[in-house]
Design a protein around this motif. Structure first.
Motif, PDB file in Angstrom:
ATOM      1  N   VAL A 158      66.712  24.627  64.890  1.00 49.42           N
ATOM      2  CA  VAL A 158      66.208  23.310  63.903  1.00 49.42           C
ATOM      3  C   VAL A 158      65.310  22.486  64.676  1.00 49.42           C
ATOM      4  N   THR A 159      65.544  22.100  66.014  1.00 46.18           N
ATOM      5  CA  THR A 159      64.787  21.066  66.760  1.00 46.18           C
ATOM      6  C   THR A 159      63.338  21.643  66.799  1.00 46.18           C
ATOM      7  N   THR A 160      63.186  22.963  67.307  1.00 43.92           N
ATOM      8  CA  THR A 160      61.514  23.582  67.328  1.00 43.92           C
ATOM      9  C   THR A 160      60.945  23.678  66.026  1.00 43.92           C
ATOM     10  N   ASN A 161      61.937  24.030  64.919  1.00 43.23           N
ATOM     11  CA  ASN A 161      61.036  24.072  63.558  1.00 43.23           C
ATOM     12  C   ASN A 161      60.591  22.699  63.419  1.00 43.23           C
ATOM     13  N   LEU A 162      61.712  21.838  63.549  1.00 42.57           N
ATOM     14  CA  LEU A 162      61.241  20.495  62.990  1.00 42.57           C
ATOM     15  C   LEU A 162      60.091  19.840  63.766  1.00 42.57           C
ATOM     16  N   VAL A 180      63.766  24.649  56.444  1.00 41.34           N
ATOM     17  CA  VAL A 180      62.988  24.350  57.636  1.00 41.34           C
ATOM     18  C   VAL A 180      63.821  24.562  58.646  1.00 41.34           C
ATOM     19  N   HIS A 181      65.072  24.542  58.500  1.00 42.31           N
ATOM     20  CA  HIS A 181      66.044  24.653  59.770  1.00 42.31           C
ATOM     21  C   HIS A 181      66.267  26.165  60.118  1.00 42.31           C
ATOM     22  N   LEU A 182      65.557  27.125  59.181  1.00 42.52           N
ATOM     23  CA  LEU A 182      65.885  28.757  59.398  1.00 42.52           C
ATOM     24  C   LEU A 182      64.869  29.287  59.924  1.00 42.52           C
ATOM     25  N   SER A 183      65.104  30.261  60.572  1.00 38.42           N
ATOM     26  CA  SER A 183      64.000  31.094  61.153  1.00 38.42           C
ATOM     27  C   SER A 183      63.612  32.294  60.182  1.00 38.42           C
ATOM     28  N   ALA A 184      62.484  32.752  60.312  1.00 43.91           N
ATOM     29  CA  ALA A 184      62.085  34.312  59.645  1.00 43.91           C
ATOM     30  C   ALA A 184      63.023  35.174  59.937  1.00 43.91           C
ATOM     31  N   LEU A 223      60.962  11.382  57.011  1.00 44.67           N
ATOM     32  CA  LEU A 223      61.913  12.322  58.199  1.00 44.67           C
ATOM     33  C   LEU A 223      60.834  12.842  59.160  1.00 44.67           C
ATOM     34  N   TYR A 224      59.834  13.310  58.864  1.00 44.77           N
ATOM     35  CA  TYR A 224      58.931  13.776  60.016  1.00 44.77           C
ATOM     36  C   TYR A 224      58.450  12.847  61.022  1.00 44.77           C
ATOM     37  N   ALA A 225      58.579  11.639  60.371  1.00 41.09           N
ATOM     38  CA  ALA A 225      57.944  10.351  61.381  1.00 41.09           C
ATOM     39  C   ALA A 225      59.259   9.956  62.536  1.00 41.09           C
ATOM     40  N   CYS A 226      60.444  10.199  61.959  1.00 43.21           N
ATOM     41  CA  CYS A 226      61.709   9.950  62.755  1.00 43.21           C
ATOM     42  C   CYS A 226      62.253  10.715  63.922  1.00 43.21           C
TER      43      CYS A 226
END
Length: 470
Positions: free
Chosen positions: A17-21, A151-155, A312-315
């Protein structure tokens, strides 16, 4: 007060999740920079704020006019004061048509009211048709972002899911093959469905028109193929006229993705006319669920939100922990404001405003200038009044008095670390590593129910500083 927002159990955190975000946030930041170079962004934000404030200020009369025009165009309007009433209206329409299968587009409001669960209990199978929502639903998971629910999931996780569904292997790197599989499955669901359910991005009061934004084409299939279309709309989504709607429909994709226009825009005024393709019936369910109560309060501007996801993306907190950590339908800064404001602190939502560094990045990112940082501070005070923690307040007051004087600080800092370290080491529960603890010993244990904490250092900072300088 009756709880208004559904709080499913919090799942285990996803390691990606952290990497994806952070990747998603970097892409958003680049898009935002492009936008600022093409328009007078601050002037556009001012105009967006005025449009939303105008609609919320005159909301009762605009709703009446909107309902009249939807009815005149051949649609049916249902008003719902609560989440339970909203679900009952949708279930009733499905039952009257003998529907057992429904397709649904992405809608945070339907997540809020628990519509899928209500329909399932009534024997109506619901399939989410947004690709991210389809993946999340199939995994028994929950959306983690307003616009990018998976967005928290991987391919690799998606490839594994589709492999289990189809009985064949997928290469995670071949994203087009994954999309083709989902498209083939969903096309069958569209053809089988008797009812299509959507949310509403905006509604235009002067014409009774629903405005729906998408990037995949699934909303058009939800609204055109089934014989019945049910649109579930929060009452705050209304705007007065087409001039306001046009500006917000330019502002939304710019704030969300840094692009000048949405990939697809559907404008729906009533059901299909004679000889036209489309649904025979249009039902618009107007959901209040606590929104009217925010009008005239310091949180009224939270109703201005156009669900772009920019805050969300700014936070920095959201980027680090992801949407699931909030435990509520709406995550990020807007969720930390909207959820406790709607619920009045029920279901533990008074904790959400504390998931913020109060850096102000959310308010700066908001395209309609909602003062999210100020509202977070106010909600913290509301929560403290509703749930006073007198012992904790007394402890912090004593600590403040002690550390407000250099002598008190040095005396306690010099001894506390050495005294606490052995006890802490025996009673604290370690986290992933790096000197962090997942749970502190009493009396600090409650503070770590929702966060990790650093183990105390036996050497205080001022002693380390003196040693390094000397």
């Amino acid at each position: 007060m009756t709880p208004r927002v559904v709080h499913p159990p919090r799942p285990e955190p996803h390691p990606e999740v952290t990497t994806n975000l952070h990747v998603a946030a970097d892409n958003w930041a680049m898009g935002r920079a492009r936008v600022r170079g093409t328009v007078d962004w601050e002037a556009w934000r001012d105009r967006g704020s005025e449009i939303r404030a105008d609609a919320i200020r005159d909301l009762p009369s605009l709703l009446d006019g909107f309902a009249e025009r939807v009815t005149a165009a051949g649609g049916q309007v249902h008003r719902a004061a609560t989440a339970e009433e909203a679900c009952a209206r949708v279930v009733d329409v499905c039952r009257r048509h003998g529907a057992t299968r429904a397709v649904k587009s992405k809608s945070m409001l339907t997540e809020e009211i628990g519509l899928n669960e209500a329909l399932g209990g009534a024997g109506v199978g619901v399939v989410e048709t947004d690709l991210g929502e389809y993946i999340v639903q199939a995994l028994g998971d929950r959306p983690s972002h307003l616009l990018a629910p998976a967005v928290h999931l991987s391919a690799a996780q998606v490839a594994g899911l589709f492999g289990r569904e189809s009985g064949r292997e997928f290469d995670p790197a071949d994203t087009q093959a994954l999309v083709r599989h989902a498209r083939a499955v969903l096309r069958e669901r569209f053809l089988e469905a008797q009812v299509g359910i959507t949310g509403v991005n905006l509604a235009v009061a002067e014409s009774g028109t629903l405005v729906l934004v998408e990037s995949e084409g699934n909303i058009r299939l939800c609204t055109a193929l089934p014989r019945v279309h049910i649109a579930v709309m929060g009452i705050e989504k209304l705007v007065r006229d087409w001039a306001g709607a046009a500006h917000l429909m330019q502002l939304l994709p710019m704030a969300a993705h840094g692009v000048p226009a949405p990939a697809s825009l559907s404008l729906i005024t009533g059901p299909a006319r004679d000889g036209d393709d489309g649904p025979e019936e249009l039902h618009v369910v107007l959901v209040d669920d606590g929104r009217s109560a925010l009008r005239g309060t310091e949180y009224e501007s939270a109703l201005h939100c156009i669900r772009c996801g920019a805050c969300l993306y700014a936070c920095p907190v959201y980027r680090q922990v992801g949407g699931h950590a909030y435990g509520s339908t709406y995550s990020g800064p807007i969720g930390a404001v909207l959820t406790p404001a709607l619920e009045g602190g029920a279901q533990g939502s008074d904790e959400l405003p504390w998931m913020s560094s109060l850096c102000g990045a959310c308010a700066e990112a908001c395209p309609v200038k909602i003062p999210l940082d100020a509202q977070l501070v106010a909600l913290r005070a509301d929560g403290a009044r509703r749930h006073p923690r007198r012992a904790e307040a007394a402890l912090f007051a004593a600590w403040s008095r002690l550390w407000s004087r250099p002598g008190g600080y040095r005396a306690t800092a010099a001894t506390a670390g050495r005294a606490l370290a052995p006890l802490w080491g025996r009673l604290a529960r370690a986290a992933a590593g790096g000197g962090w603890n997942a749970r502190a010993p009493f009396p600090f244990s409650r503070w770590t129910e929702g966060r990790d904490i650093r183990a105390p250092d036996p050497e205080p900072f001022h002693a380390r500083w003196r040693r390094r300088r000397g």
